[in-house]
Design a protein around this motif. Sequence first.
Motif, PDB file in Angstrom:
ATOM      1  N   ASP A 151      60.382  -0.998  25.543  1.00  0.00           N
ATOM      2  CA  ASP A 151      60.044  -2.041  24.350  1.00  0.00           C
ATOM      3  C   ASP A 151      61.324  -1.482  23.372  1.00  0.00           C
ATOM      4  O   ASP A 151      61.587  -0.651  23.500  1.00  0.00           O
ATOM      5  CB  ASP A 151      58.798  -1.396  23.786  1.00  0.00           C
ATOM      6  CG  ASP A 151      58.156  -2.364  22.680  1.00  0.00           C
ATOM      7  OD1 ASP A 151      58.761  -3.225  22.394  1.00  0.00           O
ATOM      8  OD2 ASP A 151      57.332  -1.796  21.960  1.00  0.00           O
ATOM      9  N   ARG A 152      61.420  -2.343  22.403  1.00  0.00           N
ATOM     10  CA  ARG A 152      62.881  -2.238  21.474  1.00  0.00           C
ATOM     11  C   ARG A 152      61.926  -2.129  19.866  1.00  0.00           C
ATOM     12  O   ARG A 152      60.992  -2.589  19.376  1.00  0.00           O
ATOM     13  CB  ARG A 152      63.489  -3.767  21.368  1.00  0.00           C
ATOM     14  CG  ARG A 152      64.414  -4.033  22.572  1.00  0.00           C
ATOM     15  CD  ARG A 152      65.251  -5.016  22.445  1.00  0.00           C
ATOM     16  NE  ARG A 152      66.038  -5.343  23.508  1.00  0.00           N
ATOM     17  CZ  ARG A 152      67.149  -4.708  23.780  1.00  0.00           C
ATOM     18  NH1 ARG A 152      67.717  -3.932  22.736  1.00  0.00           N
ATOM     19  NH2 ARG A 152      67.966  -5.194  24.754  1.00  0.00           N
TER      20      ARG A 152
ATOM     21  N   THR B 221      69.403   0.375  21.686  1.00  0.00           N
ATOM     22  CA  THR B 221      69.076  -0.817  20.949  1.00  0.00           C
ATOM     23  C   THR B 221      70.086  -1.664  20.993  1.00  0.00           C
ATOM     24  O   THR B 221      70.178  -2.808  20.134  1.00  0.00           O
ATOM     25  CB  THR B 221      68.630  -0.129  19.499  1.00  0.00           C
ATOM     26  OG1 THR B 221      69.689   0.468  19.053  1.00  0.00           O
ATOM     27  CG2 THR B 221      67.515   0.592  19.540  1.00  0.00           C
TER      28      THR B 221
ATOM     29  N   SER C 133      72.547  -5.281  25.659  1.00  0.00           N
ATOM     30  CA  SER C 133      71.640  -6.436  26.023  1.00  0.00           C
ATOM     31  C   SER C 133      70.572  -6.354  27.076  1.00  0.00           C
ATOM     32  O   SER C 133      70.388  -5.185  27.521  1.00  0.00           O
ATOM     33  CB  SER C 133      72.627  -7.538  26.769  1.00  0.00           C
ATOM     34  OG  SER C 133      72.972  -6.998  27.979  1.00  0.00           O
ATOM     35  N   GLU C 134      69.668  -7.455  27.091  1.00  0.00           N
ATOM     36  CA  GLU C 134      68.541  -7.379  28.221  1.00  0.00           C
ATOM     37  C   GLU C 134      69.087  -6.699  29.716  1.00  0.00           C
ATOM     38  O   GLU C 134      68.463  -6.099  30.249  1.00  0.00           O
ATOM     39  CB  GLU C 134      67.473  -8.502  28.452  1.00  0.00           C
ATOM     40  CG  GLU C 134      66.750  -8.527  27.043  1.00  0.00           C
ATOM     41  CD  GLU C 134      65.703  -7.632  26.697  1.00  0.00           C
ATOM     42  OE1 GLU C 134      65.273  -6.796  28.077  1.00  0.00           O
ATOM     43  OE2 GLU C 134      65.469  -6.983  25.693  1.00  0.00           O
ATOM     44  N   ALA C 135      70.200  -7.509  30.000  1.00  0.00           N
ATOM     45  CA  ALA C 135      70.582  -7.122  31.399  1.00  0.00           C
ATOM     46  C   ALA C 135      71.075  -5.792  31.452  1.00  0.00           C
ATOM     47  O   ALA C 135      70.826  -5.035  32.554  1.00  0.00           O
ATOM     48  CB  ALA C 135      71.957  -8.304  31.520  1.00  0.00           C
TER      49      ALA C 135
ATOM     50  N   LEU D 114      70.025  -3.111  29.613  1.00  0.00           N
ATOM     51  CA  LEU D 114      69.096  -2.474  29.635  1.00  0.00           C
ATOM     52  C   LEU D 114      68.308  -2.088  30.927  1.00  0.00           C
ATOM     53  O   LEU D 114      68.050  -1.223  31.239  1.00  0.00           O
ATOM     54  CB  LEU D 114      68.079  -2.994  28.577  1.00  0.00           C
ATOM     55  CG  LEU D 114      66.978  -2.167  28.031  1.00  0.00           C
ATOM     56  CD1 LEU D 114      67.470  -0.623  27.608  1.00  0.00           C
ATOM     57  CD2 LEU D 114      66.185  -2.713  26.942  1.00  0.00           C
ATOM     58  N   THR D 115      68.082  -3.391  31.655  1.00  0.00           N
ATOM     59  CA  THR D 115      67.653  -3.346  32.845  1.00  0.00           C
ATOM     60  C   THR D 115      68.330  -2.567  33.821  1.00  0.00           C
ATOM     61  O   THR D 115      67.803  -1.600  34.531  1.00  0.00           O
ATOM     62  CB  THR D 115      67.669  -4.648  33.528  1.00  0.00           C
ATOM     63  OG1 THR D 115      66.563  -5.631  32.672  1.00  0.00           O
ATOM     64  CG2 THR D 115      66.952  -4.867  34.963  1.00  0.00           C
TER      65      THR D 115
ATOM     66  N   ARG E  96      67.735   1.165  32.949  1.00  0.00           N
ATOM     67  CA  ARG E  96      66.453   1.849  33.329  1.00  0.00           C
ATOM     68  C   ARG E  96      66.470   1.985  35.096  1.00  0.00           C
ATOM     69  O   ARG E  96      65.890   2.901  35.364  1.00  0.00           O
ATOM     70  CB  ARG E  96      65.256   0.806  32.954  1.00  0.00           C
ATOM     71  CG  ARG E  96      64.943   0.489  31.684  1.00  0.00           C
ATOM     72  CD  ARG E  96      63.596   0.004  31.641  1.00  0.00           C
ATOM     73  NE  ARG E  96      63.851  -1.575  31.976  1.00  0.00           N
ATOM     74  CZ  ARG E  96      63.839  -2.868  31.339  1.00  0.00           C
ATOM     75  NH1 ARG E  96      64.136  -2.340  29.975  1.00  0.00           N
ATOM     76  NH2 ARG E  96      64.127  -3.647  31.744  1.00  0.00           N
TER      77      ARG E  96
END
Length: 269
Positions: A83-84, A98, A101-103, A105-106, A109
């Motif tokens: 979550d951001r 923060t 980018s979503e990519a 961040l994926t 993880r």
Amino acid sequence: MQTNPHGMGRPSTLPVGENGGAGATSGDVVSLVSVTRTYGSRDNKVTALAGLSVGFPAGRFTAIMGPSGSGKSTLLQCAAGLDRPDEGKVIVGGTDLTELSEAKLTLMRRDRIGFVFQSFNLLASLTAEQNVGLPMRLAGRRPKQAEIAEVLDAVGLADRARHRPSQLSGGQQQRVAIARAIVTRPEVLFADEPTGALDTSTSRDVLEILRDLADQYGQTIIMVTHDPVAASHADRVVFLADGRLVGEMHQPTAEAAAARMARLETGPC
């Protein structure tokens, strides 16, 4: 390298970046700095985290406790990049999540963070060793049998590698989930109520494995729990109330953690 009795070698400390910020030191592998997270519309806004700053040292086992609605799960989700936050910084191993980018961040993880949840989330059609190797396959590389064997041995399941989840007890399934989470050698392992679906004896076995991961492998572990007995296995407990850090306890006992929780649940700290 440091080698434990199971034979899985790890660096005695994990790579750590200079995190900076309030509540963080250079020894923290995870830092939340002035993090605020709210949910809902203007008229029904709920503040889950209210300017929270807290650091989690590398190679240590930290438990997070607090009354229902205190922000425990939101803290874990923000710290793990699930979550951001609305405001503030979340830093893992020197990387500010923060700003990703979503990519990216994926990928973060997948490659640098491990997860263990109350539900085991194993694929029923795969054996234990196939479930453990799944993160590597998702990353596009073929798992090495020796790597799979090491982590299954580390969680006491060397003789269950070819068993499917239906052939394993709940505690054994959670051990497979832990092995899957650590096979990529993550910088931090997040655990959300990992013993919530287990009986007392099985819970103790799983908690002792987590304790061993910190002691023998230098694994950083951050665990949300409501159970004072589970928290007593940690090096440190941080307590939340109303989205804020309201205290911490080092080398906790179950009795002391329970007493602190009782005070939080019955009135102001």
